[in-house]
Design a protein around this motif. Structure first.
Motif, PDB file in Angstrom:
ATOM      1  N   ILE A 136       0.831  -1.209   0.000  1.00 46.48           N
ATOM      2  CA  ILE A 136       0.000   0.000   0.000  1.00 46.48           C
ATOM      3  C   ILE A 136       0.869   1.263   0.000  1.00 46.48           C
ATOM      4  N   PRO A 137       1.936   1.353   0.835  1.00 48.59           N
ATOM      5  CA  PRO A 137       2.786   2.551   0.771  1.00 48.59           C
ATOM      6  C   PRO A 137       3.437   2.751  -0.607  1.00 48.59           C
ATOM      7  N   GLN A 138       3.823   1.673  -1.273  1.00 46.99           N
ATOM      8  CA  GLN A 138       4.382   1.818  -2.613  1.00 46.99           C
ATOM      9  C   GLN A 138       3.339   2.359  -3.588  1.00 46.99           C
ATOM     10  N   LEU A 139       2.134   1.867  -3.505  1.00 47.84           N
ATOM     11  CA  LEU A 139       1.059   2.379  -4.351  1.00 47.84           C
ATOM     12  C   LEU A 139       0.790   3.852  -4.067  1.00 47.84           C
ATOM     13  N   ALA A 140       0.853   4.217  -2.787  1.00 48.80           N
ATOM     14  CA  ALA A 140       0.650   5.619  -2.415  1.00 48.80           C
ATOM     15  C   ALA A 140       1.742   6.501  -3.007  1.00 48.80           C
ATOM     16  N   ASP A 141       2.957   5.999  -3.067  1.00 43.96           N
ATOM     17  CA  ASP A 141       4.056   6.782  -3.636  1.00 43.96           C
ATOM     18  C   ASP A 141       4.042   6.788  -5.161  1.00 43.96           C
ATOM     19  N   ILE A 142       3.326   5.866  -5.772  1.00 44.88           N
ATOM     20  CA  ILE A 142       3.139   5.886  -7.224  1.00 44.88           C
ATOM     21  C   ILE A 142       2.021   6.857  -7.606  1.00 44.88           C
ATOM     22  N   TYR A 143       0.908   6.787  -6.871  1.00 46.43           N
ATOM     23  CA  TYR A 143      -0.284   7.542  -7.249  1.00 46.43           C
ATOM     24  C   TYR A 143      -0.438   8.888  -6.544  1.00 46.43           C
ATOM     25  N   GLY A 144       0.185   9.058  -5.385  1.00 47.85           N
ATOM     26  CA  GLY A 144      -0.102  10.216  -4.558  1.00 47.85           C
ATOM     27  C   GLY A 144       0.661  11.479  -4.918  1.00 47.85           C
ATOM     28  N   GLU A 145       0.117  12.600  -4.465  1.00 47.15           N
ATOM     29  CA  GLU A 145       0.816  13.875  -4.610  1.00 47.15           C
ATOM     30  C   GLU A 145       2.190  13.788  -3.948  1.00 47.15           C
ATOM     31  N   GLU A 146       3.185  14.333  -4.643  1.00 48.51           N
ATOM     32  CA  GLU A 146       4.571  14.330  -4.155  1.00 48.51           C
ATOM     33  C   GLU A 146       5.108  12.918  -3.955  1.00 48.51           C
ATOM     34  N   GLY A 147       4.498  11.942  -4.642  1.00 46.28           N
ATOM     35  CA  GLY A 147       5.021  10.578  -4.586  1.00 46.28           C
ATOM     36  C   GLY A 147       6.371  10.489  -5.277  1.00 46.28           C
ATOM     37  N   ASN A 148       7.230   9.617  -4.778  1.00 43.85           N
ATOM     38  CA  ASN A 148       8.601   9.571  -5.310  1.00 43.85           C
ATOM     39  C   ASN A 148       8.911   8.320  -6.124  1.00 43.85           C
ATOM     40  N   ILE A 149       7.884   7.498  -6.412  1.00 45.59           N
ATOM     41  CA  ILE A 149       8.114   6.324  -7.261  1.00 45.59           C
ATOM     42  C   ILE A 149       7.548   6.625  -8.645  1.00 45.59           C
ATOM     43  N   THR A 150       8.433   6.816  -9.602  1.00 48.45           N
ATOM     44  CA  THR A 150       8.032   7.137 -10.975  1.00 48.45           C
ATOM     45  C   THR A 150       8.623   6.165 -12.000  1.00 48.45           C
ATOM     46  N   LYS A 151       9.570   5.319 -11.576  1.00 51.21           N
ATOM     47  CA  LYS A 151      10.241   4.377 -12.477  1.00 51.21           C
ATOM     48  C   LYS A 151      10.067   2.954 -11.953  1.00 51.21           C
ATOM     49  N   GLU A 204      -9.065   6.499  -0.985  1.00 51.28           N
ATOM     50  CA  GLU A 204      -9.187   6.396   0.471  1.00 51.28           C
ATOM     51  C   GLU A 204      -8.363   5.239   1.018  1.00 51.28           C
ATOM     52  N   ALA A 205      -8.292   4.118   0.276  1.00 52.93           N
ATOM     53  CA  ALA A 205      -7.510   2.965   0.716  1.00 52.93           C
ATOM     54  C   ALA A 205      -6.024   3.303   0.784  1.00 52.93           C
ATOM     55  N   LEU A 206      -5.552   4.174  -0.104  1.00 55.74           N
ATOM     56  CA  LEU A 206      -4.134   4.530  -0.129  1.00 55.74           C
ATOM     57  C   LEU A 206      -3.783   5.645   0.842  1.00 55.74           C
ATOM     58  N   PHE A 207      -4.621   6.667   0.900  1.00 59.27           N
ATOM     59  CA  PHE A 207      -4.245   7.886   1.642  1.00 59.27           C
ATOM     60  C   PHE A 207      -5.159   8.247   2.796  1.00 59.27           C
ATOM     61  N   GLY A 208      -6.328   7.618   2.927  1.00 57.43           N
ATOM     62  CA  GLY A 208      -7.323   8.147   3.837  1.00 57.43           C
ATOM     63  C   GLY A 208      -7.766   9.502   3.302  1.00 57.43           C
ATOM     64  N   LYS A 209      -7.753  10.515   4.140  1.00 58.03           N
ATOM     65  CA  LYS A 209      -8.094  11.872   3.703  1.00 58.03           C
ATOM     66  C   LYS A 209      -6.866  12.780   3.704  1.00 58.03           C
ATOM     67  N   ALA A 210      -5.679  12.176   3.856  1.00 61.54           N
ATOM     68  CA  ALA A 210      -4.463  12.973   4.029  1.00 61.54           C
ATOM     69  C   ALA A 210      -3.882  13.503   2.728  1.00 61.54           C
ATOM     70  N   ARG A 211      -4.085  12.793   1.622  1.00 60.36           N
ATOM     71  CA  ARG A 211      -3.465  13.179   0.359  1.00 60.36           C
ATOM     72  C   ARG A 211      -4.460  13.011  -0.791  1.00 60.36           C
ATOM     73  N   ASP A 212      -4.024  13.436  -1.963  1.00 66.00           N
ATOM     74  CA  ASP A 212      -4.837  13.248  -3.153  1.00 66.00           C
ATOM     75  C   ASP A 212      -3.973  12.640  -4.245  1.00 66.00           C
ATOM     76  N   PHE A 213      -4.601  12.261  -5.359  1.00 69.34           N
ATOM     77  CA  PHE A 213      -3.856  11.718  -6.486  1.00 69.34           C
ATOM     78  C   PHE A 213      -2.982  12.796  -7.129  1.00 69.34           C
ATOM     79  N   GLU A 214      -1.824  12.387  -7.600  1.00 68.01           N
ATOM     80  CA  GLU A 214      -0.963  13.257  -8.387  1.00 68.01           C
ATOM     81  C   GLU A 214      -1.583  13.451  -9.774  1.00 68.01           C
ATOM     82  N   LEU A 215      -1.483  14.667 -10.294  1.00 68.02           N
ATOM     83  CA  LEU A 215      -1.972  14.932 -11.638  1.00 68.02           C
ATOM     84  C   LEU A 215      -1.109  14.197 -12.664  1.00 68.02           C
TER      85      LEU A 215
END
Length: 307
Positions: free
Chosen positions: A143-158, A191-202
């Motif tokens: 779940i944290p890896q998915l959050a870093d792929i999809y979330g704002e300011e996520g650092n997994i891009t490759k 919600e499963a990835l971030f709760g209400k703390a973050r949003d998806f990265e554009l």
């Protein structure tokens, strides 16, 4: 009147007659339904609209119900959970399909507009699978890896940041496939990835339907996306998912949803406007029956009795 003028007049008259005829026929055709009954067939109409995750299931139910109640026609449309809820609020459907719960403010709007409050029914369960191309060597994710792929300011891009060499993806860049914002699947996954703390990265590719997500991933070796487990094909792979890297990984399947070990599982909802009555109630009762719930399992979802 000359012969030429007479011919021109005749042609124009015929044209006007045909146009008027088509307009009249069109108006007549548009008014085949009166008070929830099809004038041509005499069948009662149940209008059912909403979740694209559930649209295949809803259509299968509607088709099977013809053999149960041949005086009833269930009209099914997708468009997303938000579309179904909007139709419920406007009082233009009998049943809305949702892969998320109706919000309190939406219930209030429905009550204000129609005088009735939406009534919730859980009709099955779904595992929200994480999909990659079938040739992708990745087999599991957290779940944290998915959050870093999809979330704002996520650092997994490759892909190599996940410890794999995705040879089918020359750029190594992860292409994020998502759903449109009126989708209940979109809200649930966020919600499963971030709760209400973050949003998806554009910058994600946001698609209209659950089937579309899987089809695009099946053609795109660089892609990752999420959709219901019932939409899996031979062209994609469903990843095992863990809450953290220190906990067990679980595949999205019937057994793990029943055992409540797969971390991205959810109920599937139907909402009626007020307490269901008449044909709508009979239809919902049938969905809860053994025959209706068998279709849930056949379509790749989890039936109620399994829980």
């Amino acid at each position: 009147m000359t012969k030429r003028n007479w011919i021109s007049y005749a042609i124009i008259s015929i044209f006007v007659f045909l146009v008027c005829g088509f307009v009249i026929l069109g108006r007549s055709y548009d008014k085949t339904e009166v008070n929830g009954v099809d004038k041509e067939t005499g069948r009662s109409i149940i209008k059912n609209k909403g979740s694209d995750t559930m649209v295949n299931l809803a259509q299968a139910w509607a088709e099977a119900y013809r053999g149960v109640a041949d005086t009833v026609s269930v009209e099914v449309a997708g468009g997303g959970s938000g579309t179904g809820v909007a139709a419920l609020i406007n009082g233009t459907v009998d049943i809305a399909n949702c892969s998320r719960q109706v919000k309190d403010e939406e219930k209030q709007k429905a009550l204000e507009n129609t005088g009735k409050e939406p009534i919730e029914f859980i009709v099955g369960y779904d595992a929200l699978a994480v999909y990659v191309h079938k040739e992708n060597p990745l087999d599991k994710i957290t779940i944290p890896q998915l959050a870093d792929i999809y979330g704002e300011e996520g650092n997994i891009t490759k892909w190599d940041q996940l410890g794999i060499a995705n040879s089918g993806c020359k750029s190594d860049k992860i292409i994020r496939i998502s759903r449109q914002s009126n989708s209940g699947t979109y809200f649930y996954f966020r919600e499963a990835l971030f709760g209400k703390a973050r949003d998806f990265e554009l910058g994600s590719l946001d698609l209209h339907g659950s089937k579309d997500v899987v089809e695009v991933i099946g053609r795109t070796p660089c892609a990752i996306g999420y959709s219901g487990m019932g939409y899996a094909t031979d062209h994609v792979k469903m990843l095992e998912v863990a809450i953290t890297s220190d906990e067990p990984y679980y595949a999205p399947n019937l057994e793990n949803v029943i055992a409540k070990t797969y971390p991205i599982a959810r109920p599937l909802y139907m909402y009626s406007l007020g307490e269901p009555t008449g044909e709508a109630k009979a239809y919902l009762d049938w969905i809860f029956s053994e025959e209706g719930q068998k279709i849930v399992e056949e379509l790749g979802f989890v039936p109620l009795e399994s829980k």
